[in-house]
Scaffold this motif. Structure first.
Motif, PDB file in Angstrom:
ATOM      1  N   TYR A  36       0.847  -1.282   0.033  1.00 52.07           N
ATOM      2  CA  TYR A  36       0.009   0.019   0.021  1.00 52.07           C
ATOM      3  C   TYR A  36       0.777   1.284  -0.082  1.00 52.07           C
ATOM      4  CZ  TYR A  36      -3.844  -3.408   0.796  1.00 52.07           C
ATOM      5  OH  TYR A  36      -4.524  -4.178   0.959  1.00 52.07           O
ATOM      6  N   LEU A  41      -6.049   4.820  -1.308  1.00 53.59           N
ATOM      7  CA  LEU A  41      -6.964   4.031  -0.548  1.00 53.59           C
ATOM      8  C   LEU A  41      -6.611   3.014   0.608  1.00 53.59           C
ATOM      9  CD1 LEU A  41      -9.796   3.160  -3.209  1.00 53.59           C
ATOM     10  CD2 LEU A  41      -9.907   4.982  -1.582  1.00 53.59           C
ATOM     11  N   LEU A  43      -5.685   0.133   2.756  1.00 57.15           N
ATOM     12  CA  LEU A  43      -6.498  -1.347   3.235  1.00 57.15           C
ATOM     13  C   LEU A  43      -7.894  -1.095   2.489  1.00 57.15           C
ATOM     14  CD1 LEU A  43      -5.918  -4.085   4.551  1.00 57.15           C
ATOM     15  CD2 LEU A  43      -6.726  -2.790   6.879  1.00 57.15           C
ATOM     16  N   LEU A  44      -8.326   0.188   2.302  1.00 52.08           N
ATOM     17  CA  LEU A  44      -9.791   0.096   1.737  1.00 52.08           C
ATOM     18  C   LEU A  44     -10.058  -0.428   0.394  1.00 52.08           C
ATOM     19  CD1 LEU A  44     -10.732   3.930   2.524  1.00 52.08           C
ATOM     20  CD2 LEU A  44     -11.585   1.923   3.709  1.00 52.08           C
ATOM     21  N   TRP A  45      -8.750  -0.911  -0.056  1.00 55.42           N
ATOM     22  CA  TRP A  45      -9.226  -1.813  -1.415  1.00 55.42           C
ATOM     23  C   TRP A  45      -9.435  -3.054  -0.946  1.00 55.42           C
ATOM     24  CZ3 TRP A  45      -9.258  -0.100  -5.833  1.00 55.42           C
ATOM     25  CH2 TRP A  45      -8.606   1.069  -6.335  1.00 55.42           C
ATOM     26  N   SER A  46      -9.457  -3.537   0.278  1.00 56.52           N
ATOM     27  CA  SER A  46     -10.070  -4.708   0.852  1.00 56.52           C
ATOM     28  C   SER A  46     -11.496  -4.676   0.448  1.00 56.52           C
ATOM     29  CB  SER A  46      -9.665  -4.979   2.101  1.00 56.52           C
ATOM     30  OG  SER A  46      -8.127  -5.213   2.274  1.00 56.52           O
ATOM     31  N   TYR A  47     -12.013  -3.600   0.736  1.00 53.95           N
ATOM     32  CA  TYR A  47     -13.609  -3.438   0.619  1.00 53.95           C
ATOM     33  C   TYR A  47     -14.051  -3.164  -0.857  1.00 53.95           C
ATOM     34  CZ  TYR A  47     -13.354  -2.683   5.589  1.00 53.95           C
ATOM     35  OH  TYR A  47     -13.376  -2.646   6.971  1.00 53.95           O
ATOM     36  N   VAL A  48     -12.886  -2.447  -1.603  1.00 56.05           N
ATOM     37  CA  VAL A  48     -13.507  -1.822  -2.945  1.00 56.05           C
ATOM     38  C   VAL A  48     -13.347  -3.230  -4.000  1.00 56.05           C
ATOM     39  CG1 VAL A  48     -12.868  -0.320  -4.826  1.00 56.05           C
ATOM     40  CG2 VAL A  48     -12.756   0.525  -2.559  1.00 56.05           C
ATOM     41  N   HIS A 127      -6.663  -9.184   4.745  1.00 52.06           N
ATOM     42  CA  HIS A 127      -7.604  -8.648   3.870  1.00 52.06           C
ATOM     43  C   HIS A 127      -8.962  -9.247   4.109  1.00 52.06           C
ATOM     44  CE1 HIS A 127      -3.576  -7.283   1.169  1.00 52.06           C
ATOM     45  NE2 HIS A 127      -4.064  -6.560   2.229  1.00 52.06           N
ATOM     46  N   PRO A 130     -11.642  -7.514   6.834  1.00 60.60           N
ATOM     47  CA  PRO A 130     -12.856  -6.406   6.584  1.00 60.60           C
ATOM     48  C   PRO A 130     -13.950  -6.971   5.801  1.00 60.60           C
ATOM     49  CG  PRO A 130     -10.429  -5.551   6.267  1.00 60.60           C
ATOM     50  CD  PRO A 130     -10.451  -7.264   6.528  1.00 60.60           C
ATOM     51  N   GLN A 131     -13.621  -7.985   4.766  1.00 62.94           N
ATOM     52  CA  GLN A 131     -14.887  -8.379   3.845  1.00 62.94           C
ATOM     53  C   GLN A 131     -15.886  -9.221   5.051  1.00 62.94           C
ATOM     54  OE1 GLN A 131     -13.116 -10.401   0.231  1.00 62.94           O
ATOM     55  NE2 GLN A 131     -11.105  -9.106   0.694  1.00 62.94           N
TER      56      GLN A 131
END
Length: 287
Positions: A36, A41, A43-48, A127, A130-131
């Motif tokens: 990262y 973003l 760690l937000l990529w784990s959501y996106v 990762h 969060p999902q």
């Protein structure tokens, strides 16, 4: 002082990973920082990324092909399978490249080489969390009331995938040092993984289309077992219109197929460790 001769570059396998827990934490932290670095973003990529994947599949299969009408709470069914398969594909893909990717470090110092594939699986687990949180929130909004058996199913499903990814990561991580075609083979395997397990469709479609004999072969796949355990844990408690237990989960899921999945994953761990141990002695020279 021991006079026993030890082959240079060989450790004691996964036992060294347990003894080197501090190094494992450092490698996981390093992988996360490198991945990262310079990212907006983070760690937000784990959501996106899984969110976009879910929307695409939901529209293509749920809306256009009618899975929303054929499967109660199809979004929960779909997302619970997607996050588990995403964990597997990320863990195996990164683990298979971990030795070559850390070649500079391996050539400079000795440390247990199994740390690299295992660290890749741990990063993928970070990762995954969060999902899983998003899935739990969605399940709670749809009436999710799990029992002990559902929680056990969730842990068993995740454990099977983690063991399978670690074993295959050790195998292909070592093979990739000598045969770079291994990366292409892993990419092909990961492309098939989503479709070779009931993530996007129901296992009953396999039974109704290809028969019970093929269904038995289909269920030997540990990913199929793990995904169905996740469906049992997260999707099944949110359903009310489906009263036939034979539709909610495959027969003998716990009595037969869960032990088969665990045994297969452990066998893959042993195969991966055996192959890794046989090949690791020349990693530094080959890299």
């Amino acid at each position: 002082m021991s006079s026993e001769l030890v082959t240079p570059g060989l450790g004691r396998g996964l036992r060294d990973v347990v003894r080197s827990r501090f190094l494992l934490k450092l490698l996981v932290a390093k992988e996360l920082k490198v991945r990262y670095r310079g990212s907006v973003l983070g760690l937000l990529w784990s959501y996106v990324k899984p969110g976009v994947q879910f929307i695409v599949f939901w529209f293509a299969l749920g809306v256009f092909l009618g899975m929303n009408d054929n499967t109660e709470n199809y979004p929960i069914y779909l997302f619970s399978g997607i996050i588990l398969i995403n964990f597997f594909t990320e863990a195996l893909g990164n683990a298979s490249r971990s030795i070559v990717g850390n070649g500079g470090l391996i050539k400079k110092i000795y440390l247990p080489r199994e740390l690299f594939p295992v660290a890749s699986v741990w990063v993928s687990a970070v990762h995954f969390v969060p999902q899983l949180v998003v899935l739990l929130i969605a399940c709670l909004f749809t009436g999710w009331t799990p029992g002990i058996l559902e929680l056990v199913a969730a842990v068993a499903g995740f454990g099977i995938v983690a063991l399978l990814a670690t074993g295959l990561g050790l195998f292909f991580g070592a093979a990739n040092v000598y045969f770079r075609d291994s990366e292409n083979f892993v990419d092909m395997l990961l492309m098939i993984a989503t479709w070779a397990s009931p993530v996007l469709y129901s296992w009953t479609m396999v039974r109704d289309t290809l028969g019970s004999t093929f269904l038995t072969l289909y269920q030997i796949n540990p990913l199929t077992i793990a995904v169905e355990l996740f469906h049992f844990a997260f999707w099944k408690p949110t359903t009310s219109a489906i009263t036939d237990p034979a539709v909610l989960s495959p027969p003998n899921l716990f009595a037969v197929w869960t032990p088969v999945g665990v045994f297969t994953a452990l066998a893959v761990i042993l195969l991966g460790q055996f192959t890794f141990r046989r090949l690791e002695g020349r990693f530094a020279q080959e890299l």
